[in-house]
Design a protein around this motif. Structure first.
Motif, PDB file in Angstrom:
ATOM      1  N   ILE A   1     -43.331  67.164  14.852  1.00  0.00           N
ATOM      2  CA  ILE A   1     -44.158  66.893  13.665  1.00  0.00           C
ATOM      3  C   ILE A   1     -45.215  65.819  13.908  1.00  0.00           C
ATOM      4  CG2 ILE A   1     -42.507  67.651  11.940  1.00  0.00           C
ATOM      5  CD1 ILE A   1     -42.726  63.967  12.693  1.00  0.00           C
ATOM      6  N   CYS A   2     -45.303  65.301  15.137  1.00  0.00           N
ATOM      7  CA  CYS A   2     -46.195  64.159  15.369  1.00  0.00           C
ATOM      8  C   CYS A   2     -47.660  64.501  15.102  1.00  0.00           C
ATOM      9  CB  CYS A   2     -46.016  63.599  16.781  1.00  0.00           C
ATOM     10  SG  CYS A   2     -46.412  64.759  18.093  1.00  0.00           S
ATOM     11  N   GLY A   3     -48.031  65.790  15.219  1.00  0.00           N
ATOM     12  CA  GLY A   3     -49.405  66.172  14.951  1.00  0.00           C
ATOM     13  C   GLY A   3     -49.804  66.001  13.503  1.00  0.00           C
ATOM     14  N   SER A   4     -48.810  65.974  12.609  1.00  0.00           N
ATOM     15  CA  SER A   4     -49.100  65.844  11.174  1.00  0.00           C
ATOM     16  C   SER A   4     -48.986  64.400  10.684  1.00  0.00           C
ATOM     17  CB  SER A   4     -48.156  66.738  10.362  1.00  0.00           C
ATOM     18  OG  SER A   4     -46.808  66.371  10.578  1.00  0.00           O
TER      19      SER A   4
ATOM     20  N   GLY B   1     -41.398  64.876  18.028  1.00  0.00           N
ATOM     21  CA  GLY B   1     -42.462  65.609  18.707  1.00  0.00           C
ATOM     22  C   GLY B   1     -42.905  66.839  17.941  1.00  0.00           C
TER      23      GLY B   1
ATOM     24  N   ARG C   1     -40.851  63.765   9.021  1.00  0.00           N
ATOM     25  CA  ARG C   1     -42.292  63.859   8.754  1.00  0.00           C
ATOM     26  C   ARG C   1     -42.636  63.202   7.422  1.00  0.00           C
ATOM     27  NH1 ARG C   1     -45.800  65.439   5.753  1.00  0.00           N
ATOM     28  NH2 ARG C   1     -44.248  66.340   4.328  1.00  0.00           N
TER      29      ARG C   1
ATOM     30  N   ASP D   1     -44.977  59.888   7.163  1.00  0.00           N
ATOM     31  CA  ASP D   1     -46.221  60.040   6.428  1.00  0.00           C
ATOM     32  C   ASP D   1     -46.255  59.122   5.217  1.00  0.00           C
ATOM     33  OD1 ASP D   1     -48.757  61.510   5.898  1.00  0.00           O
ATOM     34  OD2 ASP D   1     -47.673  62.142   4.099  1.00  0.00           O
TER      35      ASP D   1
ATOM     36  N   PRO E   1     -50.887  61.364  11.980  1.00  0.00           N
ATOM     37  CA  PRO E   1     -51.867  60.829  12.944  1.00  0.00           C
ATOM     38  C   PRO E   1     -51.786  59.331  13.187  1.00  0.00           C
ATOM     39  CG  PRO E   1     -52.918  61.452  10.865  1.00  0.00           C
ATOM     40  CD  PRO E   1     -51.539  61.997  10.823  1.00  0.00           C
TER      41      PRO E   1
ATOM     42  N   SER F   1     -36.656  67.522  10.962  1.00  0.00           N
ATOM     43  CA  SER F   1     -38.068  67.263  11.262  1.00  0.00           C
ATOM     44  C   SER F   1     -38.857  67.044   9.983  1.00  0.00           C
ATOM     45  CB  SER F   1     -38.663  68.426  12.053  1.00  0.00           C
ATOM     46  OG  SER F   1     -38.140  68.482  13.353  1.00  0.00           O
TER      47      SER F   1
END
Length: 611
Positions: free
Chosen positions: A138-141, A136, A113, A117, A143, A109
């Motif tokens: 790490i998707c919040g980090s 899923g 990420r 990024d 955007p 992950s």
């Protein structure tokens, strides 16, 4: 010799991008069978996909990406094993001017990420549920990530459905805007040390690489009268795997995909697909040799196999001397011995690869000279090449019919190889990348006035063939000030069929030592022949007879080096290094720093015992 340069064999890409060839071939030869796809119901059966059918699939997927909001220049990650859909979606993205970001399917992950990024990816394609869960987490980090498609749950179908109302011309306009200097792919370095770096490869870089291979080496891909075909199983997250795919599509070679690289699955696929040519890594050739030798041992014919292997190597070596005007080729006695083993040994080796392969390529790491000679003597000449992600894959290769085993060949046409004063290999040519994404400092460290400083150490022989002796950062400096190249020692140790892997250590220590892993099948067979019961891997490392066997190999290797370079101590480890335990890269290179860290106690013990 400090520098060798060869003129271009092909003209650089002057306009357009890599996706153009798909549409051109479909228009010129629509019925040409570009792919063979494995049947889902009958895994040993393959069905054809024509150039026109593939063009239509690429167009439909490209329209789906447009409908989903993927714009010209957007970066889209593909996290998948080597399968048809990866190739399909890569060309669909190239057709609309998007940039492909290959991601190793074994990535954690945190690694995913970092890549998402770093590239500011707009979307990602994953293969299955496990990958979806990895993203899923790490998707919040990240955007900017707006879309995710999953191949094993109808991802391609949903893309095609989304693009049904998009006109074909929307793809045509975007494809016409793609230029050779635009970024095509951002593969990440394997990261043997430090954080992986994204390499900016253009459409022109990959076209120069693949078009040169096609023009200079295509005659090797099939025997006269046969249609060339290649089964690709190399990771498509690695530049080597990308190069194979693009070369087949630009060169009119039928392509099949094999996602599973485990020996049993790969050999079954080779048997049913029956390729005419092979792109592989040394690990594959080593495993084929080891399995053949073990099969001979189990049949009570080990002595016969070893004799046949020796004859094959001597036969190929005699042909090699003849090719370079230094001999008359195999003599009558050697030819007779070679013919004696043709049916019993050599034909069976070729059958393992499907029976039609006569030439192959090995890349990714160094192929041992003795192994290359064996395969050549068995009827499969392995052309070794050398390159990096930063050079769009190979920058050197063995010239056609002038293979010098133990070297990585000469510069491919259009490239120059230079040996710096400290022995570092520098290269220049159309295949050299633009730089590292978002990392000007790292780019400036390796790109110097048009030259790429590879970080590898080597030399050019009298005929301009490059020999790689190791990585510059891997050179060991003992406490006595002696410089030791570990790769040479490691390759010689691995010539023992019992030895699977080894790592030579000794930085700032009084002498050189080694960590050794053993081939489980070879050990099991040895124990059987010795009348010993099977034991756990941990117990086997303490077997005095086994240790004595490895000591003989170490002693043999030591006879070829100085006292300061010799291996004074070794430790047999209970498990092999692998990508799953984090001790190898996904491209099967040793993570030296990770291994030294993981086995610090064992290394310390090697030196404590001998003080």
């Amino acid at each position: 010799m400090q520098e060798v340069s060869l003129p271009r064999l092909v003209e650089p890409l002057r306009s357009g991008g890599l996706a153009d060839s798909v549409f051109q071939v479909a228009e010129q030869t629509p019925e040409f069978v570009q792919f063979s796809r494995r049947s889902e119901r009958q895994p040993d059966e393959w069905y054809p996909v024509t150039a026109a059918e593939f063009r239509d699939e690429v167009l439909a997927a490209a329209k789906g990406f447009i409908a989903s909001g993927i714009r010209f220049g957007d970066r889209v990650a593909l996290m998948s094993r080597t399968r048809y859909e990866w190739t399909l979606l890569t060309y669909a993205l190239w057709a609309i001017g998007a940039r492909v970001v290959p991601v190793y399917p074994t990535s954690s992950s945190e690694q995913v990420r970092w890549i998402l990024d770093d590239t500011q990816a707009a979307a990602i394609v994953v293969e299955h549920e496990d990958h979806a869960m990895t993203v899923g987490a790490i998707c919040g980090s990240v955007p900017r990530l707006a879309h995710m498609w999953q191949l094993d749950s109808g991802g391609v179908r949903r893309l095609v459905e989304a693009g049904q109302d998009v006109p074909d011309d929307a793809v045509t306009r975007r494809r016409a805007a793609v230029q050779p200097q635009h970024i095509a792919a951002i593969p990440y370095t394997s990261g043997t040390t430090g954080r992986p770096r994204g390499c900016l490869l253009t459409h022109a870089n990959l076209a120069a690489e693949c078009d040169t291979l096609i023009a200079g080496w295509r005659e090797l891909t099939a025997e006269p009268g046969e249609e060339p075909s290649i089964l690709t199983f190399l990771p498509v997250a690695h530049c080597y795997g990308i190069m194979v795919v693009v070369s087949c599509l630009r060169g009119g070679v039928r392509l099949g995909h094999q996602p599973d690289m485990t020996p049993a699955a790969l050999l079954a696929a080779l048997d049913s697909f029956r390729p005419t040519f092979l792109f592989a890594v040394p690990y594959i050739f080593e495993k084929i040799f080891q399995r053949a030798r073990l099969a001979a041992a189990e049949a009570g014919k080990l002595a016969v196999f070893d004799k046949a292997a020796d004859v094959a190597a001597r036969y190929a070596e005699a042909l090699e001397r003849q090719a370079f005007g230094k001999g008359h080729g195999p003599g009558p006695a050697l030819r007779m011995q070679h013919a004696l083993y043709e049916h019993a040994v050599y034909a069976r080796i070729r059958a393992v690869l499907g029976g039609r392969v006569r030439y192959a390529v090995s890349g990714g790491s160094t192929l041992r000279r003795r192994l290359g000679l064996f395969f050549a003597g068995a009827g499969i000449t392995v052309y070794e090449g050398y390159g990096l992600t930063e050079t769009s894959a190979a920058v050197t290769a063995q010239p056609v019919h002038r293979v010098r085993f133990g070297t990585v060949g000469k510069p491919m046409p259009g490239n120059t190889v230079h040996i710096a004063l400290d022995g570092e290999v520098w290269v220049r040519g159309d295949v050299v990348f633009l730089g590292y994404l978002n990392n000007r400092e790292a780019t400036d460290q390796v790109l110097r006035d048009g030259w790429l400083a590879t970080g590898d150490v080597g030399y050019l022989d009298a005929d301009g063939y490059l020999v790689i002796t190791g990585r510059k950062k891997d050179i060991i400096i003992t406490s006595g000030g002696k410089s030791v190249a570990p790769l040479v020692l490691e390759e010689q140790l691995r010539e023992d069929p019992m030895v699977s892997q080894c790592l030579v250590v000794g930085d700032n220590q009084p002498y050189v030592a080694a960590l050794v892993t053993l081939d489980p099948q070879a050990v099991a067979n040895w124990r059987k022949l010795m009348g010993k019961p099977q034991a756990s891997p941990e117990a086997m490392t303490d077997d005095d007879d086994l240790r004595a066997l490895i000591q003989r190999t170490v002693s043999r290797v030591n006879t070829g080096v100085s006292r300061a370079e010799s291996i004074r101590a070794f430790r047999i480890l209970p498990q092999e290094f692998s990508a799953s335990n984090g001790l190898m890269t996904p491209s099967l290179k040793l993570r030296r720093s990770a291994i030294v860290s993981a086995f610090k106690r064992e290394i310390d013990d090697l030196y404590a015992r001998n003080r």
